[in-house]
Design a protein around this motif. Sequence first.
Motif, short mmCIF file in Angstrom:
data_model
loop_
_atom_site.label_atom_id
_atom_site.label_comp_id
_atom_site.label_asym_id
_atom_site.label_seq_id
_atom_site.Cartn_x
_atom_site.Cartn_y
_atom_site.Cartn_z
N LEU A 147 0.96 -1.01 0.50
CA LEU A 147 0.25 -0.18 -0.05
C LEU A 147 1.09 1.27 0.36
N VAL A 148 0.48 2.76 -0.66
CA VAL A 148 1.63 3.57 -1.04
C VAL A 148 0.67 4.29 -1.02
N GLU A 149 0.76 5.21 0.00
CA GLU A 149 -0.19 6.90 0.15
C GLU A 149 0.52 7.31 0.08
N SER A 150 -0.23 8.53 -0.96
CA SER A 150 0.54 10.09 -1.45
C SER A 150 -0.66 11.19 -1.50
N GLY A 151 -0.32 12.36 -1.28
CA GLY A 151 -1.79 13.51 -1.49
C GLY A 151 -1.60 14.44 -0.34
N GLY A 152 -0.78 13.84 0.13
CA GLY A 152 -0.95 14.76 1.85
C GLY A 152 0.24 16.00 1.95
N GLY A 153 0.11 16.65 2.56
CA GLY A 153 0.85 18.00 2.44
C GLY A 153 0.05 19.08 3.86
N LEU A 154 0.61 20.71 3.34
CA LEU A 154 -0.42 21.42 3.99
C LEU A 154 -0.92 22.28 3.64
N VAL A 155 -1.89 22.63 4.07
CA VAL A 155 -3.19 22.97 4.23
C VAL A 155 -3.89 24.05 5.18
N GLN A 156 -4.77 24.84 4.70
CA GLN A 156 -5.39 26.41 5.46
C GLN A 156 -6.46 25.69 5.59
N ALA A 157 -6.93 25.81 7.11
CA ALA A 157 -8.30 25.34 7.97
C ALA A 157 -9.28 25.72 6.97
N GLY A 158 -10.31 25.01 6.16
CA GLY A 158 -11.55 25.08 5.63
C GLY A 158 -10.72 24.25 4.11
N GLY A 159 -9.72 24.55 4.26
CA GLY A 159 -9.51 23.63 2.60
C GLY A 159 -9.68 21.82 2.27
N VAL A 170 -7.53 3.11 -3.58
CA VAL A 170 -8.41 4.11 -2.79
C VAL A 170 -8.37 5.36 -2.54
N TYR A 171 -9.18 6.43 -2.65
CA TYR A 171 -9.06 7.85 -2.22
C TYR A 171 -9.53 8.07 -1.16
N LEU A 172 -8.89 9.32 -0.78
CA LEU A 172 -9.97 9.81 0.89
C LEU A 172 -10.23 10.99 0.32
N GLN A 173 -11.15 11.97 -0.02
CA GLN A 173 -11.36 12.70 -0.34
C GLN A 173 -11.78 13.84 1.06
N MET A 174 -11.12 15.54 1.29
CA MET A 174 -11.13 15.51 2.78
C MET A 174 -11.63 17.29 2.75
N ASN A 175 -12.76 17.69 3.16
CA ASN A 175 -12.77 19.24 2.82
C ASN A 175 -13.56 19.41 4.19
N ASN A 176 -13.35 20.66 3.57
CA ASN A 176 -13.44 21.67 4.87
C ASN A 176 -12.44 21.10 6.72
N LEU A 177 -11.20 20.73 5.62
CA LEU A 177 -10.51 20.46 7.10
C LEU A 177 -10.16 21.25 7.94
N LYS A 178 -10.08 21.05 9.13
CA LYS A 178 -9.85 21.76 10.20
C LYS A 178 -8.36 21.48 11.59
N PRO A 179 -7.76 22.31 12.22
CA PRO A 179 -6.98 21.51 12.32
C PRO A 179 -6.37 19.92 13.21
N GLU A 180 -7.98 20.28 14.35
CA GLU A 180 -7.61 18.56 14.41
C GLU A 180 -7.83 17.91 13.25
N ASP A 181 -7.33 17.66 11.90
CA ASP A 181 -7.13 16.44 11.59
C ASP A 181 -5.94 16.34 10.84
#
Length: 125
Positions: free
Chosen positions: A3-15, A78-89
Amino acid sequence: VQLVESGGGLVQAGGSLRLSCAASGDTFSNYFMGWFRQAPGKEREFVAAIRWRSRHTYYADSVKGRFTISRGNAENTVYLQMNNLKPEDTAVYYCAAQSGLIVSSVSRRDLYDNWGQGTLVTVSS
């Protein structure tokens, strides 16, 4: 199973971010694929899972309505679409795969034998 994950990074809250997990080494028709996350100093926790054959999905209450798990049609991804991100994520997000699970157990990290290396998601306030 690899299993190889990708797509992480830095995003502002709400992104938004979309994580991907490329799976190989088996046929996955009888698998549950899961996403877990681990924040600094905390235990690894369940985020979402999908049953490969039926595409039925399952979510932790903390992400319900904001995150969507899905899988590709032809590719073993497999994908994980993450919307409205919060700092606690903010956490390292791990992809996991396991065959033979029952639906009531999909959130139990101790039942997954196959894990990716993780991808870091940082949400700034």
